[in-house]
Motif scaffolding. Sequence first.
Motif, PDB file in Angstrom:
ATOM      1  N   GLN A   4       0.822  -1.205   0.000  1.00 17.26           N
ATOM      2  CA  GLN A   4       0.000   0.000   0.000  1.00 17.26           C
ATOM      3  C   GLN A   4       0.856   1.256   0.000  1.00 17.26           C
ATOM      4  O   GLN A   4       0.364   2.338  -0.310  1.00 17.26           O
ATOM      5  N   GLU A   5       2.135   1.131   0.353  1.00 17.81           N
ATOM      6  CA  GLU A   5       3.025   2.286   0.376  1.00 17.81           C
ATOM      7  C   GLU A   5       3.988   2.307  -0.803  1.00 17.81           C
ATOM      8  O   GLU A   5       4.519   3.364  -1.150  1.00 17.81           O
ATOM      9  N   VAL A   6       4.237   1.166  -1.415  1.00 21.07           N
ATOM     10  CA  VAL A   6       5.259   1.059  -2.461  1.00 21.07           C
ATOM     11  C   VAL A   6       4.622   0.554  -3.749  1.00 21.07           C
ATOM     12  O   VAL A   6       3.992  -0.513  -3.763  1.00 21.07           O
ATOM     13  N   ALA A   7       4.796   1.324  -4.834  1.00 21.34           N
ATOM     14  CA  ALA A   7       4.170   0.962  -6.111  1.00 21.34           C
ATOM     15  C   ALA A   7       4.925  -0.142  -6.827  1.00 21.34           C
ATOM     16  O   ALA A   7       4.350  -0.854  -7.652  1.00 21.34           O
ATOM     17  N   GLY A   8       6.218  -0.278  -6.568  1.00 19.29           N
ATOM     18  CA  GLY A   8       6.998  -1.337  -7.195  1.00 19.29           C
ATOM     19  C   GLY A   8       7.360  -1.082  -8.641  1.00 19.29           C
ATOM     20  O   GLY A   8       7.736  -2.010  -9.367  1.00 19.29           O
ATOM     21  N   ILE A   9       7.257   0.179  -9.091  1.00 18.40           N
ATOM     22  CA  ILE A   9       7.607   0.497 -10.472  1.00 18.40           C
ATOM     23  C   ILE A   9       8.828   1.405 -10.516  1.00 18.40           C
ATOM     24  O   ILE A   9       9.126   2.133  -9.570  1.00 18.40           O
ATOM     25  N   SER A  21     -13.295   2.337 -11.695  1.00 18.62           N
ATOM     26  CA  SER A  21     -12.992   3.040 -10.451  1.00 18.62           C
ATOM     27  C   SER A  21     -13.005   2.122  -9.248  1.00 18.62           C
ATOM     28  O   SER A  21     -12.973   2.578  -8.119  1.00 18.62           O
ATOM     29  N   SER A  22     -13.050   0.805  -9.495  1.00 16.02           N
ATOM     30  CA  SER A  22     -13.137  -0.149  -8.383  1.00 16.02           C
ATOM     31  C   SER A  22     -11.776  -0.687  -7.962  1.00 16.02           C
ATOM     32  O   SER A  22     -11.692  -1.502  -7.044  1.00 16.02           O
ATOM     33  N   ALA A  23     -10.703  -0.257  -8.629  1.00 18.12           N
ATOM     34  CA  ALA A  23      -9.368  -0.781  -8.319  1.00 18.12           C
ATOM     35  C   ALA A  23      -8.973  -0.439  -6.887  1.00 18.12           C
ATOM     36  O   ALA A  23      -9.072   0.705  -6.459  1.00 18.12           O
ATOM     37  N   LEU A  46     -12.671   6.840  -7.786  1.00 11.16           N
ATOM     38  CA  LEU A  46     -12.188   5.671  -7.054  1.00 11.16           C
ATOM     39  C   LEU A  46     -12.939   5.498  -5.742  1.00 11.16           C
ATOM     40  O   LEU A  46     -13.345   6.469  -5.096  1.00 11.16           O
ATOM     41  N   GLN A  47     -13.091   4.239  -5.336  1.00 10.79           N
ATOM     42  CA  GLN A  47     -13.679   3.954  -4.035  1.00 10.79           C
ATOM     43  C   GLN A  47     -12.755   4.479  -2.940  1.00 10.79           C
ATOM     44  O   GLN A  47     -11.554   4.649  -3.156  1.00 10.79           O
ATOM     45  N   PRO A  48     -13.292   4.765  -1.741  1.00  8.92           N
ATOM     46  CA  PRO A  48     -12.453   5.323  -0.664  1.00  8.92           C
ATOM     47  C   PRO A  48     -11.178   4.528  -0.405  1.00  8.92           C
ATOM     48  O   PRO A  48     -10.109   5.106  -0.184  1.00  8.92           O
ATOM     49  N   GLU A  49     -11.282   3.193  -0.447  1.00  8.06           N
ATOM     50  CA  GLU A  49     -10.087   2.373  -0.217  1.00  8.06           C
ATOM     51  C   GLU A  49      -9.043   2.606  -1.300  1.00  8.06           C
ATOM     52  O   GLU A  49      -7.848   2.701  -1.027  1.00  8.06           O
ATOM     53  N   GLY A  50      -9.498   2.716  -2.560  1.00 10.72           N
ATOM     54  CA  GLY A  50      -8.568   2.983  -3.655  1.00 10.72           C
ATOM     55  C   GLY A  50      -7.952   4.363  -3.549  1.00 10.72           C
ATOM     56  O   GLY A  50      -6.758   4.547  -3.789  1.00 10.72           O
ATOM     57  N   LEU A  80      -4.006   5.122  -3.244  1.00 11.79           N
ATOM     58  CA  LEU A  80      -3.322   5.950  -4.238  1.00 11.79           C
ATOM     59  C   LEU A  80      -2.614   7.121  -3.567  1.00 11.79           C
ATOM     60  O   LEU A  80      -1.491   7.473  -3.937  1.00 11.79           O
ATOM     61  N   GLU A  81      -3.249   7.717  -2.573  1.00 16.98           N
ATOM     62  CA  GLU A  81      -2.600   8.798  -1.822  1.00 16.98           C
ATOM     63  C   GLU A  81      -1.323   8.296  -1.174  1.00 16.98           C
ATOM     64  O   GLU A  81      -0.295   8.994  -1.155  1.00 16.98           O
ATOM     65  N   SER A  82      -1.377   7.094  -0.629  1.00 20.90           N
ATOM     66  CA  SER A  82      -0.193   6.518   0.011  1.00 20.90           C
ATOM     67  C   SER A  82       0.916   6.288  -1.009  1.00 20.90           C
ATOM     68  O   SER A  82       2.091   6.552  -0.739  1.00 20.90           O
TER      69      SER A  82
END
Length: 989
Positions: free
Chosen positions: A422-427, A462-464, A501-505, A509-511
């Motif tokens: 959730q903190e690291v995108a890995g790209i 927007s469900s990702a 996006l849903q709140p969780e997404g 994304l903010e993270s």
Amino acid sequence: MPRRRGPRHGAASSLLFFPKAPFFQEDPGPIRQISCWRGCLAAAKTDGTVALWVGAQLGGGRSPAGMPRHIKLKNNVKVNLVDCETSHLLILSSEGKLSEHGLVKSEPRLLKELGNKQIIQIACGDHHSMALSKGGELFSWGQNEHGQLGLGREISAAREPQLVQALEGIPLAKIAAGGSHSMAVSLSGSVYSWGKNTFGQLGLGHTEDRNSPTYVNALEHKKTVFISCGGEHTAVLSKDGLVCTFGAGCHGQLGHNSTRNELFPRFVAELFGVRVSEVACGRWHTLVYVTDLGKVYSFGSGSEGQLGNGRKCDQLIPLPVDLTEKGRKSNQEGSASEENIKIIAGDNQSIVISLKEKNSCASLNQTVARIEEEEIDKWVSDLDPKHWRNVRQDINLIFSSVACVNGSFLNKSQDKHFRTSQEVAGINMSAVLLFSAKIAEKPKVCTEVLNAVRKLVESLRSSATSPEALRVFLIMPVILRKPYLQSDTLLSQLAGVIVGLQPEGWQMLESLWSNLDFPFFKDVVDVYQRLSSVKISCIIEQMRSFERVYRHGDVACPLQILQVLYEVNSRTGFRIQEKNFYVPEVKKMLHLPVFFAFEVLIPVPCVLDMEAKILLHDVDRCIVSQMHILLNLDGASTVTQLNVRRQHLVQDTWVCIRNMQAAQFRPFLIVDFIGEPGIDDGGPSQEFFTILVRELCAPETQIFQQFEESHLIWFSSQAPAEEDIYFLIGNLFGMALYNKKIAAFPFPLALFKKMTNVPVTLEDLKELSPVEGRCLQAVLDEQYDDILEIMMLDFTVMKEEGGSKVSVELKDNGANIPVTKYNRQEYIDAYVNYIFNDSVEEQFKDFMCGFLRGCPAKNWKVFLPVELRIVLLGHTKYNWEQLEKNAKYNGYEESDETIKNFWAVFHDLPEEKKKDFLAFLTGTDRIPSQGMERFVFTIEDARKEDPDQWYPVARTCFQTLTLPRYSNQDVLRKMFLFALEHYEKFGLS
């Protein structure tokens, strides 16, 4: 079902069956891959055909139908992979087309429901099937009584392939199907499971079925690269060669030297010290292969001799299988350890294939399409038409697929992409930037990419909520950051998806944004700042030309993203300056229809600089005032007048405010000092606030706590003499803001943070009480436990009460909880919270109630805490040379002797006298929020020549200084100083 197959490269040089396989009455020929399950064995041969044996049992001395059926696809298309379940066989062609074949005699049926999808992986359970496309889409069909299709609980069965929407956008590396459960692993090692979970085979820590893919937290960061499913158990393989198993353990198939079920993934300890390269699960047994040793290990059920140890009993730990024992091989002799071994675990069978040509069938085991670094250079090089057609196909496949984009640009340095969370995108954002720069130089490639991206954006959902599925929102803005043709349109559409996006997404994304390196985060900000600027300019032009074709979302979405990026930036310590978020065009919007401007701008204050926010506040207060007049036409007053005596200013003010109705705060304020001539056009009302602040903040009033070191004030935690005093002061504060006056109460920034719902911190305490703040910082920085013990701190704080100090606990039983290295942050947070919140909760509540009453304009929250403080308290940064530059003249020229003498006298004054001049001229010695650069005043000719009959006079409403024509500096200085000392007489409007 992966429990009976694995990657099979090359032509088979030998086949080993456990138990023995008496049914090969003819040589099957070179085999590239085998699948077997419940009386069915299918072999994909290197000649592109399928050999199929169907019988009651395979092995164990029971003789099935010994002659295989041979299956060919139409038009001599070659077979790439096969897999079988209870009722049918799946056949995948070398062209990526998938067919179904009944186990009874029938012709293969092409699964047209998959359209033109190129399938690269297949997996079968007992009664369900899955297929993965090269574009990253996962399809499932069959029975769904346990949710094994991953399509939700509403569907009991699906006859045709259905898209598993829950995994859209996630670049999958492997799929696997168990008896009634399913698994998938992504390119970055994220594992998802769904379906039957009676024995914990989903690895989720419980035994509840799941009808939608669920992230397996216990396998996070384990570098999972392969999965195999048994009937009711699962095995996963990491890149480092470690094996985890979970689920049913009744026969020892988990390899943990027990028959206990495991609800969480557990490493197979007996395999520590070896690097496992393959794993395969049968219904109740498991095989692993160690390439370095050339050994196959087996464990679990051996009832049919499937463990290859010559016995028919269960085995609870992995033990090696003797691959060289005579009678166990067919086709040819040889040492298995010298060959490339592939393992298959079926229902009650085990198969070992020895391959000599390791890389002869590179098309097996394909993964989703993605950009590799070496391909980028090939794309941008000058290619001949034939190769360019292939490149175009690759571009369209990758950039029209969210999963393919998300699987590209992985940060493979030290396997960093396996740390995706959730903190690291890995790209690798550098690779994204490099790709963007390279295609920008090749219009042909750029056009193809944009055409494909258009399809991608239209397919975005927007469900990702997975970090791997959210990568596209980091990658695409960078690729589209340059103003290509139609790139702004694509960015706008992308912004719309992000906002939806849903709140969780959103939170995830903010993270991810907050953990981007500085240059990449700034790139993202620049993209949406530029896009917002472009969209606002378009709307302004359309509205000016009466073209009502604009859409609110075109500008609202990028602005909203910019605001979220600003909030991310503030939480991470303002890595980039606030000016990077400003959109200059928003000032022009304030001249458009007001309600449109308010609707767009109020939720996104970050795009407004200080000047724009002040202008917005002005518009807001004017609307409130005008609406009051319009709604009360019969008896509405255009102003609210306070009649007060200078000698009894505080008492008179409180009487007036207490007697005022809420509606009386909407008109603008004028002040009449009883017995003094003049009309308030700005000056007397400012002087009114200046004098009130001075009297209310005097120590003898005991209204506020006084902090001598910082010269700041705070609410008193003791009960005030007047119960409503903080309500009245808040009311006064709100009136000052609404009427654009300075009320220079020396409050710390903490007050303005509380007003705007921004958390206070230790830094705020350092500002208010520097000694106290430094002591707490020392506690936070202390590295030695024994020194903390010497401090003898506990979770208490001292407060004044009735002239003495008493101890207050910061948490339950706080007096008995010592402060240590482990809880000191909690202690400091609680201490700061007590000072600024708990101890003055009622006082601040009263203050805010009064403030909101005094300021009926509601959009003041566009100001940041530091900005709100400047607006209400004014500046104390003086630039006297700038003041001289700003001066205008009426009846004088800048070169006149009187003007030269005035400025000579002024610059020679002490600093305090210069401040007195500001008070003489404006009613306060503070600089308005716009700064000295915007402070303009006029010096005009008094048209008097007799100094005995005229003194310098300030008309504060117009910020005008009237001077007689004196040529002598000494006389001018004497008269000027006298006027400053008696400015009540000479500073009237």
